[in-house]
Design a protein around this motif. Sequence first.
Motif, PDB file in Angstrom:
ATOM      1  N   GLU A  19       0.411 -10.098  11.867  1.00 37.07           N
ATOM      2  CA  GLU A  19      -0.896 -10.500  11.344  1.00 37.07           C
ATOM      3  C   GLU A  19      -1.924  -9.389  11.501  1.00 37.07           C
ATOM      4  O   GLU A  19      -2.837  -9.246  10.671  1.00 37.07           O
ATOM      5  N   ILE A  20      -1.790  -8.587  12.554  1.00 41.78           N
ATOM      6  CA  ILE A  20      -2.664  -7.419  12.704  1.00 41.78           C
ATOM      7  C   ILE A  20      -2.415  -6.447  11.554  1.00 41.78           C
ATOM      8  O   ILE A  20      -3.355  -5.902  10.958  1.00 41.78           O
ATOM      9  N   ILE A  21      -1.131  -6.241  11.224  1.00 42.62           N
ATOM     10  CA  ILE A  21      -0.779  -5.333  10.127  1.00 42.62           C
ATOM     11  C   ILE A  21      -1.289  -5.883   8.803  1.00 42.62           C
ATOM     12  O   ILE A  21      -1.838  -5.146   7.978  1.00 42.62           O
ATOM     13  N   GLU A  22      -1.139  -7.180   8.586  1.00 43.59           N
ATOM     14  CA  GLU A  22      -1.639  -7.804   7.361  1.00 43.59           C
ATOM     15  C   GLU A  22      -3.141  -7.599   7.210  1.00 43.59           C
ATOM     16  O   GLU A  22      -3.643  -7.274   6.126  1.00 43.59           O
ATOM     17  N   GLY A  23      -3.852  -7.787   8.312  1.00 43.69           N
ATOM     18  CA  GLY A  23      -5.298  -7.618   8.272  1.00 43.69           C
ATOM     19  C   GLY A  23      -5.686  -6.194   7.924  1.00 43.69           C
ATOM     20  O   GLY A  23      -6.635  -5.954   7.176  1.00 43.69           O
ATOM     21  N   GLN A  24      -4.938  -5.220   8.446  1.00 45.82           N
ATOM     22  CA  GLN A  24      -5.241  -3.817   8.176  1.00 45.82           C
ATOM     23  C   GLN A  24      -4.886  -3.446   6.744  1.00 45.82           C
ATOM     24  O   GLN A  24      -5.567  -2.620   6.124  1.00 45.82           O
ATOM     25  N   ALA A  25      -3.837  -4.054   6.197  1.00 47.90           N
ATOM     26  CA  ALA A  25      -3.445  -3.776   4.813  1.00 47.90           C
ATOM     27  C   ALA A  25      -4.483  -4.284   3.829  1.00 47.90           C
ATOM     28  O   ALA A  25      -4.558  -3.816   2.687  1.00 47.90           O
ATOM     29  N   ASP A  26      -5.295  -5.254   4.276  1.00 47.89           N
ATOM     30  CA  ASP A  26      -6.379  -5.810   3.451  1.00 47.89           C
ATOM     31  C   ASP A  26      -5.839  -6.260   2.095  1.00 47.89           C
ATOM     32  O   ASP A  26      -6.282  -5.815   1.029  1.00 47.89           O
ATOM     33  N   LEU A  27      -4.878  -7.167   2.149  1.00 46.77           N
ATOM     34  CA  LEU A  27      -4.144  -7.564   0.946  1.00 46.77           C
ATOM     35  C   LEU A  27      -5.004  -8.294  -0.077  1.00 46.77           C
ATOM     36  O   LEU A  27      -4.660  -8.361  -1.256  1.00 46.77           O
ATOM     37  N   ASP A  28      -6.121  -8.855   0.370  1.00 53.01           N
ATOM     38  CA  ASP A  28      -6.981  -9.591  -0.563  1.00 53.01           C
ATOM     39  C   ASP A  28      -7.923  -8.665  -1.335  1.00 53.01           C
ATOM     40  O   ASP A  28      -8.560  -9.088  -2.304  1.00 53.01           O
ATOM     41  N   ALA A  29      -8.039  -7.425  -0.896  1.00 54.56           N
ATOM     42  CA  ALA A  29      -8.949  -6.488  -1.561  1.00 54.56           C
ATOM     43  C   ALA A  29      -8.317  -5.942  -2.840  1.00 54.56           C
ATOM     44  O   ALA A  29      -7.092  -5.885  -2.988  1.00 54.56           O
ATOM     45  N   GLN A  30      -9.174  -5.549  -3.792  1.00 52.76           N
ATOM     46  CA  GLN A  30      -8.682  -4.953  -5.021  1.00 52.76           C
ATOM     47  C   GLN A  30      -8.058  -3.593  -4.708  1.00 52.76           C
ATOM     48  O   GLN A  30      -8.658  -2.777  -4.021  1.00 52.76           O
ATOM     49  N   PHE A  31      -6.870  -3.370  -5.219  1.00 46.01           N
ATOM     50  CA  PHE A  31      -6.156  -2.125  -4.923  1.00 46.01           C
ATOM     51  C   PHE A  31      -6.793  -0.984  -5.699  1.00 46.01           C
ATOM     52  O   PHE A  31      -6.912  -1.022  -6.924  1.00 46.01           O
ATOM     53  N   ASN A  32      -7.218   0.055  -4.961  1.00 45.10           N
ATOM     54  CA  ASN A  32      -7.895   1.197  -5.565  1.00 45.10           C
ATOM     55  C   ASN A  32      -6.969   2.412  -5.531  1.00 45.10           C
ATOM     56  O   ASN A  32      -6.764   3.022  -4.486  1.00 45.10           O
ATOM     57  N   VAL A  33      -6.410   2.766  -6.675  1.00 48.93           N
ATOM     58  CA  VAL A  33      -5.423   3.854  -6.723  1.00 48.93           C
ATOM     59  C   VAL A  33      -6.054   5.216  -6.476  1.00 48.93           C
ATOM     60  O   VAL A  33      -5.350   6.199  -6.222  1.00 48.93           O
ATOM     61  N   SER A  34      -7.381   5.306  -6.549  1.00 49.37           N
ATOM     62  CA  SER A  34      -8.050   6.584  -6.307  1.00 49.37           C
ATOM     63  C   SER A  34      -8.430   6.787  -4.835  1.00 49.37           C
ATOM     64  O   SER A  34      -8.917   7.852  -4.461  1.00 49.37           O
ATOM     65  N   ASP A  35      -8.207   5.757  -4.021  1.00 45.16           N
ATOM     66  CA  ASP A  35      -8.543   5.823  -2.593  1.00 45.16           C
ATOM     67  C   ASP A  35      -7.288   6.214  -1.821  1.00 45.16           C
ATOM     68  O   ASP A  35      -6.426   5.386  -1.524  1.00 45.16           O
ATOM     69  N   ALA A  36      -7.177   7.506  -1.507  1.00 46.43           N
ATOM     70  CA  ALA A  36      -5.958   8.017  -0.869  1.00 46.43           C
ATOM     71  C   ALA A  36      -5.708   7.377   0.488  1.00 46.43           C
ATOM     72  O   ALA A  36      -4.561   7.057   0.833  1.00 46.43           O
ATOM     73  N   ASP A  37      -6.786   7.171   1.256  1.00 46.06           N
ATOM     74  CA  ASP A  37      -6.605   6.579   2.577  1.00 46.06           C
ATOM     75  C   ASP A  37      -6.142   5.137   2.470  1.00 46.06           C
ATOM     76  O   ASP A  37      -5.312   4.674   3.258  1.00 46.06           O
ATOM     77  N   HIS A  38      -6.674   4.404   1.465  1.00 45.49           N
ATOM     78  CA  HIS A  38      -6.253   3.011   1.237  1.00 45.49           C
ATOM     79  C   HIS A  38      -4.765   2.962   0.910  1.00 45.49           C
ATOM     80  O   HIS A  38      -4.015   2.130   1.449  1.00 45.49           O
ATOM     81  N   ILE A  39      -4.322   3.868   0.060  1.00 45.74           N
ATOM     82  CA  ILE A  39      -2.908   3.902  -0.314  1.00 45.74           C
ATOM     83  C   ILE A  39      -2.038   4.252   0.883  1.00 45.74           C
ATOM     84  O   ILE A  39      -1.010   3.605   1.140  1.00 45.74           O
ATOM     85  N   GLN A  40      -2.454   5.268   1.632  1.00 45.51           N
ATOM     86  CA  GLN A  40      -1.676   5.681   2.806  1.00 45.51           C
ATOM     87  C   GLN A  40      -1.600   4.554   3.825  1.00 45.51           C
ATOM     88  O   GLN A  40      -0.544   4.307   4.418  1.00 45.51           O
ATOM     89  N   ARG A  41      -2.745   3.878   4.023  1.00 47.68           N
ATOM     90  CA  ARG A  41      -2.758   2.774   4.983  1.00 47.68           C
ATOM     91  C   ARG A  41      -1.851   1.639   4.516  1.00 47.68           C
ATOM     92  O   ARG A  41      -1.128   1.042   5.310  1.00 47.68           O
ATOM     93  N   PHE A  42      -1.878   1.338   3.203  1.00 45.37           N
ATOM     94  CA  PHE A  42      -1.051   0.261   2.664  1.00 45.37           C
ATOM     95  C   PHE A  42       0.435   0.575   2.832  1.00 45.37           C
ATOM     96  O   PHE A  42       1.229  -0.267   3.268  1.00 45.37           O
ATOM     97  N   ILE A  43       0.825   1.813   2.501  1.00 41.20           N
ATOM     98  CA  ILE A  43       2.228   2.221   2.642  1.00 41.20           C
ATOM     99  C   ILE A  43       2.648   2.180   4.105  1.00 41.20           C
ATOM    100  O   ILE A  43       3.743   1.725   4.454  1.00 41.20           O
TER     101      ILE A  43
END
Length: 282
Positions: free
Chosen positions: A235-259
């Motif tokens: 659940e900690i990992i789920e919260g960090q992945a922020d699955l409810d947020a709109q996926f922004n392909v231009s946000d490198a940190d968001h992508i790295q964090r999701f992967i």
Amino acid sequence: MADATDDIDKLYEFGERLNDAKDKSEHRQDYEGIIAAANGSVKAKQLAAQLIPKFVKFFPELAEQALDQHLNLIEDHELGVRVQAIRGLPLFCKDTPEQLTKIVDILGQLLIAGENVERDAVHKALMTVLRQDVKTSLTALFKHIGSIEDQSAEDFSTWDSIRKKVLLFLRDKVFPLKTELLVPQELMERHITTLVKQNLQDVTAAEFKMFMDFLKSLSLFGHKAPAERIQELVEIIEGQADLDAQFNVSDADHIQRFISCLSMTFPFFQKGCIRAQSSSTI
């Protein structure tokens, strides 16, 4: 030159009288003389930096004045004076635990010191206060990791530098000594887990991985941990992945964090530790 020598001689006299006195509190004038001597020569400052914290517990009514003067020594232009003053900081809370949070906060800020010998003194002082009261010390240290939103624009650069140094100190000095420091084990592992969970808002992918690797190393989440504790990690990992947020392909940190979050969940899938809700989400 003669005045500087006289100041040092007086300091030795003050210190010797206080050392020999059965009731040190009766020698307030000597302690006030030590505090005043911190405005003197370099050698007087170095000696005062040893004596101020040594005797502060006997003069609670002068504690605030003594600490203020000691902090002036920590900001002195002479490296030797600063280092000696840093080494004395843990004594300010050794017998007055109510001062511990303030001392840890000061030491946390000093982690950005530029000189190696100065930084080493800060590290050793922090380890000393951690061993005095690990729960209070960790709570105070983690306050330096908090949310970016709490920082003003003009303070951000300094805050970010301190934050990074605190994270490095936790990774390099505290986490490797978890068996020694986190005692009693279950209580303190739960406390540091709570601190980590409270301070994940603005971590980078690399910082999040560091925290997760640490949590997974705790007995609390070890191979014998019940399913609900493993679920807590997921659940900690789920919260960090922020699955409810709109996926922004231009946000490198968001992508790295999701992967990174996805890769962290794979071992839990393999062990069958994730409830249906989590597996359907990730």
